[in-house]
Design an enzyme around this catalytic site. Structure first.
Site, short mmCIF file in Angstrom:
data_model
loop_
_atom_site.label_atom_id
_atom_site.label_comp_id
_atom_site.label_asym_id
_atom_site.label_seq_id
_atom_site.Cartn_x
_atom_site.Cartn_y
_atom_site.Cartn_z
N HIS A 177 1.10 -1.12 -0.42
CA HIS A 177 0.00 -0.34 -0.08
C HIS A 177 1.80 1.05 0.32
O HIS A 177 2.16 1.76 0.73
CB HIS A 177 -1.07 0.00 1.44
N ASP A 182 -10.53 -12.50 10.58
CA ASP A 182 -9.68 -12.25 9.55
C ASP A 182 -8.35 -12.54 10.23
O ASP A 182 -7.90 -11.38 10.72
CB ASP A 182 -9.94 -11.25 9.29
N HIS A 186 -10.63 -14.31 3.51
CA HIS A 186 -12.39 -13.86 2.88
C HIS A 186 -13.61 -14.32 2.71
O HIS A 186 -14.35 -14.49 3.32
CB HIS A 186 -12.33 -12.29 2.42
N ASP A 195 -5.91 -14.00 9.45
CA ASP A 195 -4.55 -13.54 8.62
C ASP A 195 -3.25 -15.03 7.90
O ASP A 195 -2.23 -14.29 8.92
CB ASP A 195 -4.32 -12.32 7.93
N ASP A 250 2.69 1.99 3.49
CA ASP A 250 3.26 0.79 3.95
C ASP A 250 4.54 1.73 3.71
O ASP A 250 5.20 0.95 4.24
CB ASP A 250 2.99 0.01 3.29
N GLU A 271 -9.39 -13.05 -1.51
CA GLU A 271 -8.85 -13.93 -0.14
C GLU A 271 -9.06 -14.91 -0.08
O GLU A 271 -10.12 -14.94 0.67
CB GLU A 271 -8.34 -12.56 0.88
N GLU A 288 -11.39 -6.25 -4.41
CA GLU A 288 -10.78 -7.35 -3.22
C GLU A 288 -12.60 -7.82 -2.17
O GLU A 288 -12.61 -7.15 -1.72
CB GLU A 288 -9.62 -7.16 -2.78
N ASP A 336 -5.33 -13.55 -2.51
CA ASP A 336 -4.25 -13.86 -2.20
C ASP A 336 -4.68 -14.71 -0.75
O ASP A 336 -5.76 -15.02 -0.45
CB ASP A 336 -5.22 -11.75 -0.97
C1 XLS Z 1 -7.24 -6.22 4.41
C2 XLS Z 1 -7.13 -6.64 3.02
C3 XLS Z 1 -6.38 -6.04 2.61
C4 XLS Z 1 -5.86 -5.52 1.44
C5 XLS Z 1 -5.19 -4.74 -0.12
O1 XLS Z 1 -8.19 -7.13 5.03
O2 XLS Z 1 -7.16 -8.25 2.88
O3 XLS Z 1 -4.96 -5.97 3.36
O4 XLS Z 1 -5.51 -7.15 0.91
O5 XLS Z 1 -6.06 -3.32 0.69
CA CA Z 2 -7.58 -11.01 5.64
CA CA Z 3 -6.07 -8.92 1.07
#
Ligand code: XLS
Ligand code: CA
Ligand code: CA
Length: 438
Positions: A102, A308, A272, A310, A105, A269, A233, A297
């Site tokens: 991003h 979430d 998600h 991750d 980032d 993702e 996304e 993702d």
């Molecule tokens: C958040 C999202 C984010 C996107 C990019 O849950 O996964 O990280 O991938 O903004």
């Molecule tokens: Ca996520």
């Molecule tokens: Ca993501």
């Protein structure tokens, strides 16, 4: 001793399944040919900046746990440069062909958009040098339209048009940057594009605003000649209760409503998908069937937690099914597998970041190799073909081509006295077959 945070780790190499070295790949053999293509070119792995280099390990209950040198530097631009060096050292040692980030980032947000853009330019000059030095490419860029308090009520869907304009300014800049770095895609994730209550929300208006925003982005992409793919996304919940980009089907309907279905594809993702109440494979298959599959993702959730998490992927069977679906759909074009995954906050050693990615890449490689077997063997496909074989016959053809009316079909059944015979769906048999490939 070097001052690098990753000094203890050498380049990660493929050593094969028998290797006992935890800092080696056991399956990710990048040059191995799989269905006529290099394994690395199938998977197109990317490392993300935000989880791996920006996240301090904080959560809603506690402060950061990771002690990375750039968190200790007070000058934000200096910190950004240090972080950049470490990130590229990591990409290089891991052998990741791509990365993602991003805008915020990689360079600090300034007091104004102008200042933020200047910060970004300064760091991007250095990113360009690192990319050339290492050969690491940009899978996608994106703008953070959710962290700053100005976006608490949405970016494109905000009740205030000045915030819409600010978001437009950020995306314009990040599209320019992504274009400059030859990014393969550009992602839009509607972090704050959703709502909590209809007591203060005009949902219809917000949808129109979002439609407008996405059209403006597509126009600008063409204006500057960016050839990458624009991706949306989907995510069903978090941060708001109702997220407009709930899942692939909602996104597809939205795109059609605003005549944008040829301009955008989806970045799916894994975590998600599960949170939306679908399987990961379902989301990928839905996107492929509707011609909007873009990128992945890669991560996993926790089936006991409803949020979430991750985490890095470790379920070979899940990946095998997804890879099978992707390969049957023709594979990636501009997309790839971005590790949008983070360490657990107790995994504080820099080496943990390698273990996480090595495990993830090995899981992807195993999934790909299983999918290769599923395809070359052909039995799974034959089972599905056979199940629908009736539709290739005369009756099926008449129905689908519109030659038979409802009354015609009724007459046919009555006249011929048709009583169809039930057939087994054989799910357990097929699941056992699947287990043999994995
Ligand atoms: C958040 C999202 C984010 C996107 C990019 O849950 O996964 O990280 O991938 O903004
Ligand atoms: Ca996520
Ligand atoms: Ca993501």
């Amino acid at each position: 001793m070097s001052e690098s945070v990753f000094w203890r780790v050498d380049k990660i190499r493929y050593e094969g399944p028998e290797s006992d070295n935890p800092l080696s790949f056991r399956y990710y053999d990048k040059d191995r040919r799989v269905l006529g293509k290099r394994l690395e070119d199938h998977l197109r792995v990317a490392v993300c900046y935000w989880h791996s280099f920006n996240w301090t390990g904080f959560d809603v209950f506690g402060a950061g746990t990771f002690d990375r040198p750039w968190f200790r530097v007070s000058n934000q631009l200096e910190a950004a440069e240090m972080k950049l060096k470490a990130a590229f050292e990591f990409f290089e040692k891991l052998g990741a062909p791509f990365f993602t980030f991003h805008d915020r980032d990689i360079a600090p947000e300034g007091a104004t958009l102008k200042e933020s853009n200047a910060n970004l330019d300064r760091i991007i000059d250095k990113v360009e040098v690192e990319m050339q030095r290492t050969g690491v490419r940009l899978l996608w860029g994106t703008a953070n339209l959710f962290s700053h308090p100005r976006y608490m009520g949405g970016a494109a869907t905000n009740p205030d048009p000045e915030i819409f304009a600010y978001a437009a300014g950020q995306v314009r800049k990040m599209l320019d940057v992504t274009h400059r770095l030859n990014g393969e895609n550009y992602v839009l994730w509607g972090g704050r594009e959703g709502y909590e209550t209809l007591l203060n929300t005009d949902m219809k208006r917000e949808a129109d605003q979002l439609g407008r925003f996405l059209s403006l982005v597509a126009d600008y992409k063409h204006k500057i000649g960016f050839k990458g793919t624009l991706l949306i996304e989907p995510k069903p919940k978090e941060p708001t209760k109702h997220q407009y980009d709930y899942d692939t089907a909602s996104v597809y309907a939205f795109l059609q409503r605003y005549r944008l279905e040829r301009e955008y594809a989806v970045n799916i993702e894994a975590n998600h998908a599960i949170l939306s109440g679908h399987s990961f494979q379902h989301e990928v298959a839905y996107a492929i069937q509707n011609g909007i599959f873009g990128s992945i993702d890669m991560n996993r959730g926790d089936y006991l937690l409803g949020w979430d998490t991750d985490q890095f992927p470790n379920d070979v069977q899940e990946i095998a099914l997804v890879m099978y679906t992707i390969l049957k759909g023709g594979g990636f074009t501009t997309g790839g597998m971005n590790f949008d995954a983070k360490l657990r906050r107790q995994s504080i050693d820099p080496e943990d970041l390698f273990h996480a990615h090595i495990g993830g890449m090995d899981t992807l490689a195993r999934g790909l190799l299983a999918a290769e077997k599923m395809i070359t063997d052909g039995r799974l496909d034959a089972i599905v073909q056979e199940r629908y074989a009736g539709w290739k016959g005369e009756l099926g053809e008449r129905i689908l081509s519109g030659k038979a009316s409802l009354a015609d079909l009724s007459d046919l059944v009555l006249e011929k006295g048709i009583e169809p015979k039930a057939r087994s769906g054989r799910q357990e048999f097929i699941e056992n077959l699947l287990a043999r490939y994995v």
